[in-house]
Scaffold this motif. Structure first.
Motif, short mmCIF file in Angstrom:
data_model
loop_
_atom_site.label_atom_id
_atom_site.label_comp_id
_atom_site.label_asym_id
_atom_site.label_seq_id
_atom_site.Cartn_x
_atom_site.Cartn_y
_atom_site.Cartn_z
N LEU A 45 0.72 -1.17 -0.11
CA LEU A 45 0.02 0.02 0.02
C LEU A 45 0.77 1.35 -0.13
CD1 LEU A 45 -3.19 0.45 1.98
CD2 LEU A 45 -1.22 2.07 2.32
N ASN A 46 0.52 2.33 -0.59
CA ASN A 46 1.20 3.57 -0.62
C ASN A 46 -0.02 4.56 -0.86
OD1 ASN A 46 3.37 5.31 -1.00
ND2 ASN A 46 3.53 5.05 -3.21
N SER A 47 0.62 5.93 -0.91
CA SER A 47 -0.34 7.07 -1.51
C SER A 47 0.39 7.97 -2.64
CB SER A 47 -0.52 7.89 0.10
OG SER A 47 -1.22 9.16 -0.35
N ARG A 48 -0.51 7.86 -3.27
CA ARG A 48 0.05 8.93 -4.59
C ARG A 48 -0.13 10.50 -4.09
NH1 ARG A 48 -1.11 6.88 -10.51
NH2 ARG A 48 -1.23 9.09 -11.04
N ALA A 49 -0.93 10.64 -3.26
CA ALA A 49 -0.86 12.00 -2.75
C ALA A 49 0.40 12.39 -1.92
CB ALA A 49 -2.16 12.18 -1.72
N LYS A 113 10.16 1.27 2.41
CA LYS A 113 9.24 0.08 2.71
C LYS A 113 8.68 0.48 4.22
CE LYS A 113 9.54 -2.53 -0.90
NZ LYS A 113 10.37 -1.50 -1.86
N ASP A 114 8.89 1.63 4.86
CA ASP A 114 8.56 1.99 6.06
C ASP A 114 7.86 3.36 6.06
OD1 ASP A 114 9.25 3.69 8.98
OD2 ASP A 114 9.09 1.61 9.23
N LEU A 115 6.71 3.26 6.66
CA LEU A 115 5.76 4.68 6.58
C LEU A 115 6.54 5.79 7.35
CD1 LEU A 115 3.26 6.21 5.81
CD2 LEU A 115 2.08 5.20 7.63
N ASP A 116 6.96 5.62 8.38
CA ASP A 116 7.85 6.60 9.19
C ASP A 116 8.76 7.35 8.50
OD1 ASP A 116 6.08 6.28 11.35
OD2 ASP A 116 7.29 4.88 12.54
N GLU A 117 9.78 6.34 7.39
CA GLU A 117 10.72 6.68 6.65
C GLU A 117 10.39 7.74 5.78
OE1 GLU A 117 14.45 5.06 4.13
OE2 GLU A 117 12.95 3.71 4.84
N GLU A 130 -0.98 11.86 7.21
CA GLU A 130 -1.91 11.59 8.37
C GLU A 130 -2.82 10.51 7.96
OE1 GLU A 130 -3.37 15.36 9.36
OE2 GLU A 130 -1.71 16.23 10.17
N GLN A 131 -3.47 10.63 6.75
CA GLN A 131 -4.49 9.63 6.03
C GLN A 131 -4.10 8.21 6.06
OE1 GLN A 131 -5.54 11.10 2.38
NE2 GLN A 131 -7.33 12.35 3.07
N LEU A 132 -2.77 8.31 5.78
CA LEU A 132 -2.06 6.71 5.87
C LEU A 132 -2.10 6.15 7.06
CD1 LEU A 132 0.74 6.68 3.11
CD2 LEU A 132 -1.24 5.09 3.14
N GLN A 133 -1.63 7.05 8.22
CA GLN A 133 -1.35 6.49 9.54
C GLN A 133 -2.76 6.22 10.00
OE1 GLN A 133 0.67 9.99 11.14
NE2 GLN A 133 2.56 9.10 11.05
N ARG A 134 -3.70 6.73 9.85
CA ARG A 134 -5.09 6.60 10.23
C ARG A 134 -5.43 5.37 9.49
NH1 ARG A 134 -10.38 8.45 9.40
NH2 ARG A 134 -11.83 8.00 10.96
N LEU A 135 -5.28 5.10 8.33
CA LEU A 135 -5.84 4.00 7.49
C LEU A 135 -5.03 2.72 8.40
CD1 LEU A 135 -6.96 2.29 5.16
CD2 LEU A 135 -5.10 3.06 3.73
N GLY A 149 1.32 -3.82 4.14
CA GLY A 149 2.50 -3.05 4.53
C GLY A 149 2.64 -1.94 3.60
N PHE A 150 3.57 -0.94 4.08
CA PHE A 150 3.71 0.17 3.23
C PHE A 150 4.73 -0.01 2.24
CE2 PHE A 150 6.15 3.86 2.44
CZ PHE A 150 5.22 4.83 1.75
N ASP A 151 4.60 0.35 0.84
CA ASP A 151 5.70 0.16 -0.09
C ASP A 151 5.36 1.30 -1.11
OD1 ASP A 151 7.13 -0.54 -2.19
OD2 ASP A 151 6.44 -2.59 -2.19
#
Length: 308
Positions: A45-49, A113-117, A130-135, A149-151
């Protein structure tokens, strides 16, 4: 495989990531239903935004219009490799036209591969972060967080995606994507409709079938036919059709032979599809008003009245 069946699931009118969470949970519900375990499939999962915010705050600060064609290029990274992606991003005749240094910076972002990074590379107070963290918090509540997982390399090349994007893969990584989707908030407006937020995914049958076969979970789907109706020629076809209709009205599962085979081949076809009985309707049968019925399990034959 020039044709396939696809299950689409979409939620319209909901701008919040509650919609993404519901859809991702639905994917795992389907996988549970067909017998796959929670460890068999992972969603990336990722966010184009988030990617757009990061790039427009950096290498695309002077050319924000290049984001859409950039996504088309970087979506190929798994197929053509990082060096080829860099070559296309720096191509002076291409739609992106980055420097080599900037192109390699983009590729480095995709390796996260890590959202915090990834959040550290994004602008401060990033709404997409913020949206990804809530998701991910919502996915924890659904009980599927461990399978998602975040990618940052997942961008999906279609230009209409605007936010969260995701793809599902077998855990072994041997197959193509099982399904994929994301948020496309401006698609309806682009096509002339009213502005309407939306998110959805497409789930093809081919790769899922391959995974089920690999796991020995593909069910043996038998054709269940009670009666095969065999008109010898077109002269008996209308009578045969009335007979088939009568049998169907009685709750039987019925097939009618549509061409003109010999009786031997009709018997072979009946055996191949697992029919229980074959109803033979020739000129003699029509004349006497009764079809010849053979029980294909016992071989016994009897006469049954044809419909008037």
């Amino acid at each position: 495989k020039r044709e396939h069946f696809q299950w689409n699931m979409d939620i319209w009118g909901e701008p919040d990531v509650t919609a993404e969470a519901e859809l991702i949970a639905a994917i795992f519900t389907l996988l549970d239903t067909v017998g796959l375990t929670r460890g068999d499939v992972k969603i990336r999962l990722n966010s184009r935004a988030l990617l757009e915010e990061t790039l427009r705050n950096g290498v695309l600060a002077q050319k924000p219009e290049a984001f859409a064609p950039l996504c088309v290029v970087i979506d190929k990274i798994d197929k053509i490799g990082a060096d080829a992606v860099v070559d296309q991003l720096v191509d002076p005749e291409g739609a992106v036209g980055l420097s080599t240094e900037s192109a390699r910076e983009v590729v480095a972002l995709l390796e996260m591969k890590d959202l915090d990074e990834a959040a550290q590379a994004a602008p401060a107070r990033s709404p997409a972060r913020e949206q990804l963290q809530r998701l991910f918090e919502l996915l924890e509540a659904y009980g599927v967080r461990e399978q998602v997982g975040f990618d940052a390399s997942v961008v999906r090349g279609l230009a209409y995606y605007t936010g969260v994007v995701f793809e599902a893969f077998d855990a072994g990584g041997t197959l193509r994507a099982i399904c994929g989707g994301g948020r496309y908030d401006r698609l309806a407006e682009t096509l002339g409709g009213k502005p309407l937020p939306a998110v959805g995914f497409g789930f093809g049958d081919v790769v899922l079938g391959e995974l089920l076969s690999d796991k020995d979970l593909w069910p043996e789907l038998q054709r269940e036919v009670d009666d095969l109706v065999f008109p010898f020629t077109d002269q008996e076809r209308r009578v045969a059709i009335r007979l088939a209709r009568q049998l169907r009205e009685q709750g039987h599962r019925v097939e009618v032979i549509l061409d003109h085979p010999k009786l031997k081949r009709a018997m072979t076809d009946a055996d191949r599809i697992g029919a229980r009985r074959i109803w033979m309707v020739g000129p003699d049968e029509v004349e006497r008003g009764s079809a010849r019925v053979r029980d294909l399990e016992t071989g016994e034959e009897r006469d049954e009245a044809l419909p008037a």
